[in-house]
Design a protein around this motif. Sequence first.
Motif, short mmCIF file in Angstrom:
data_model
loop_
_atom_site.label_atom_id
_atom_site.label_comp_id
_atom_site.label_asym_id
_atom_site.label_seq_id
_atom_site.Cartn_x
_atom_site.Cartn_y
_atom_site.Cartn_z
N VAL A 552 27.94 -79.28 39.03
CA VAL A 552 26.60 -79.65 39.48
C VAL A 552 25.57 -78.61 39.03
O VAL A 552 24.48 -78.95 38.55
CB VAL A 552 26.57 -79.83 41.01
N ALA A 553 25.90 -77.33 39.19
CA ALA A 553 24.96 -76.27 38.83
C ALA A 553 24.62 -76.32 37.34
O ALA A 553 23.46 -76.12 36.96
CB ALA A 553 25.55 -74.91 39.19
N ILE A 554 25.60 -76.61 36.49
CA ILE A 554 25.35 -76.60 35.04
C ILE A 554 24.73 -77.90 34.56
O ILE A 554 23.70 -77.89 33.88
CB ILE A 554 26.68 -76.33 34.28
N PHE A 555 25.33 -79.03 34.92
CA PHE A 555 24.91 -80.30 34.33
C PHE A 555 23.83 -81.02 35.14
O PHE A 555 23.02 -81.74 34.57
CB PHE A 555 26.12 -81.22 34.16
N GLN A 556 23.83 -80.86 36.46
CA GLN A 556 22.82 -81.56 37.27
C GLN A 556 21.61 -80.69 37.54
O GLN A 556 20.48 -81.16 37.48
CB GLN A 556 23.45 -82.00 38.60
N TRP A 557 21.83 -79.42 37.82
CA TRP A 557 20.71 -78.50 38.02
C TRP A 557 20.22 -77.91 36.70
O TRP A 557 19.11 -77.39 36.63
CB TRP A 557 21.12 -77.36 38.96
N GLY A 558 21.07 -77.95 35.67
CA GLY A 558 20.64 -77.46 34.35
C GLY A 558 20.73 -75.97 34.16
O GLY A 558 20.10 -75.43 33.24
N TRP A 559 21.52 -75.28 34.99
CA TRP A 559 21.65 -73.82 34.85
C TRP A 559 22.40 -73.49 33.57
O TRP A 559 23.62 -73.56 33.50
CB TRP A 559 22.38 -73.24 36.06
N GLY A 560 21.68 -73.14 32.53
CA GLY A 560 22.29 -72.73 31.28
C GLY A 560 22.74 -73.88 30.40
O GLY A 560 23.38 -73.65 29.37
#
Length: 832
Positions: A552-560
Amino acid sequence: MARWCYRHRLVVLVLWVGALLGVGAAGARAGTDYANVFSLPDTDSKRAYDLMTEAFPKSAGDTDTVVWKVDEGSVRDDGVRQRLEPALQAIGAMEGVGEVSSPYTEQGGAQISRDGRTAYAQVTFTEQANAVPKALVEDVVDTAQDAARDGLQVELGGQAITRIQEPPTGLAEMVGIAAAAIVLFLAFGSLFAMLLPILTAVFGVGLGMMGTSLLSHVTDVPEVAPLLGSLIGLGVGIDYALFIVTRHRRGIQRGLDPEESAVLALNTSGRAVLFAGGTVCIALAGMLVMNMRFLDGVVLGTSLTVVLSVLAAITLLPAMLGVLGPRVLSRRQRRKLAAEGPDSDEATGAAARWSGFVQKRPRSIAFLAVVVMAALAIPVLSLRLGATDQGNHQESTTTRQAYDLLAEGFGPGFNGPLQLVSQGGDEGLLARVQSAEGVAAAVQMPVPPGSDVSVIQVVPTASPQSVETDELIDRLRDEVIPAAGTQTHVGGVTAVFKDFAAVTGERLPLFVGAIIGLGFLLLLIAFRSLVVPLTAAVMNLVAAAASFGVLVAIFQWGWGAEALGLGKEGPITAFLPVIMLSLLFGLSMDYQVFLVSRMHEEWVHTKDNARAVRVGLAETSRVINSAALIMICVFSAFVLSGDMEGAMAGIGRAAAVALDAFILRTALVPAAMHLLGRSNWWLPAWLEKRLPHLAVEPKEDLPAAAVAKAPAYAAAGDPASAQSPEADVPAQRTEAAGHGGASAVHGFLRTPGGEPVADAVLTLVSRGGRQLDRVGSLADGSYILAAPGPGSYLLAVSAAGFAPRARHVMIGAEPLVYDVELASEEEVDAFK
């Protein structure tokens, strides 16, 4: 079977190579027929789809889009038309292109934006996207983009266009294999040993992927199935071979003959591989409880690849071990074995030190591990399921830029219109829809003459992936359509994926319960404990929550995400949780079985929980961590696949494996087991009587005190006796062994010329692979080894300048006299 494969290695190799070439030729001849069937029965979008299919014939081929925008002026300007119209005509004349709908025709006015700065044309190929030749697509892209100039941007979007942006086929697999090879070489220190797991996985995955392509002709298999099959197949194929090769190398280093070591490795670790592969397939089959047609093909493709990977590990691998013989060890390891004799099986090094540290501070380690996992799991609370599209591609791609141009010129919802489909009249519905909140435009679509189907195309004000569009679909279904009093269904790709996500959310608890329950039952039977499978179930849920938090943090929130080249953030693909959880629970079961089976073995022999957990962790953590590193390399490489779902699955699985191996199995599980003490192995007597017996590894034909050394021989003056790995066995166990029928094997070591062999190392090994005693021969060549009782054993002998050998010996109630004749490596050994 392992012995047969070892001895008939050339036959086995020919059969595997023939199968690979034969299936490959059949697959190349038949081609592929993948089908993405996302619709679900008994859903509103499925009913809309059925009505659309009835009213409109399916398009002959894939429809892609050419989009252009001017910085100044209008797309209607002569200068712009003179560049675009010839390009569109040239595209329409290409063989394989069926039709091009231009905005410069009388019917194309709607294909120009209100501000006149953006326009698009639709290119319909004569084949579906997978069948359109890449050369044709490249010609279309080149012809269209040649019309661009300063102030005029031309981009293209669509499924066929996406295909030419993908990296070369197999790039992700090759990068993953290369990274795994580096890890294997560092772990083994031998080029030949490194190649064995790689070749085993390549054969299993190669056959699996080509078999999946053949299956696509007889059932619906989605395009993502071979990608996921290769993802899981490479991981488990390399890992399973790693477990077996590690056990085989350990056997040779402890003095076993290569053939006996290979048979023993397959009879122990090979059984564990069969058990582990079965649990992965069962976890994958758990997806069938979701009753989603789309997942059926995924289950078939991935399960086939796993089965073939297991088959390669238990048949092809022993054949390759037979080809290599002792060369599975490096030269340095072979020289050390000849000079110093067999290794002790007592774990040493960093793994043993870490295991001791966990035993000393279980509360602190458990607390830190829980805090880390809980922190990583926090993002999962905002998990939103949906669909990815070309708006999630990298900014540099033409498909992403075409998507953005259409959204800018015609509104964010233009890339995902909805279809309101009804049979019969829909009087008054169009006006209600046009005035509804969240609707940018709604138009009545023309239908074929004589059809009683009515279609209203609705363009939302928000993007297809936004929460507002989800709310609009609910508003149309719950308020607008009922108020009009019509039987109208909301369809379109966006609605299909919304329904898919809703059904996934509803059925996910049943799916999780099914695979958790089955895993609990298997571990309960295997380890005769209630606490061990309960701990495993809790750990699996913790690992799932934390890995989805990372996702979720990478793909949904876009972190990095953009920095990693993963594209724009968006919802998590609707079907990914089911697939990821299947793989997570299956592979977590592998690590749990490998770790706890060694602990359980030590517990059965010692009834000392602290020792069992310490020894189990010390002896398995290194291979578990090596296997995890390989999995992480293989899974992370799928970021290069060019497929968003593949990248999500790869990153999610890499995170899950890293957290599972390095935090859960290496820290939290052993710390928790230290804290739980003897209750780890508690099982009610009434349940013990009713449970069937399922042994992950074969039983040793030895009495219960098989690991103890008879006291009469411990004091026989053997310098090696004091170095026995069982030196810390409690005194009461030693005494019990002394009264439980202990015996011995003794004799002399001679050369073919009758000379005594001094300082040779002799090792007595149980049929299950456990070192029972190890001694050095005296100056006159005499030796004496303690046996825990009558039974069948392996006697291994190693001496500098002589080839190490191992043979079966049958020891009775009386000591066995067994003289050994050693010969050089060029000669044939004879055991008298």
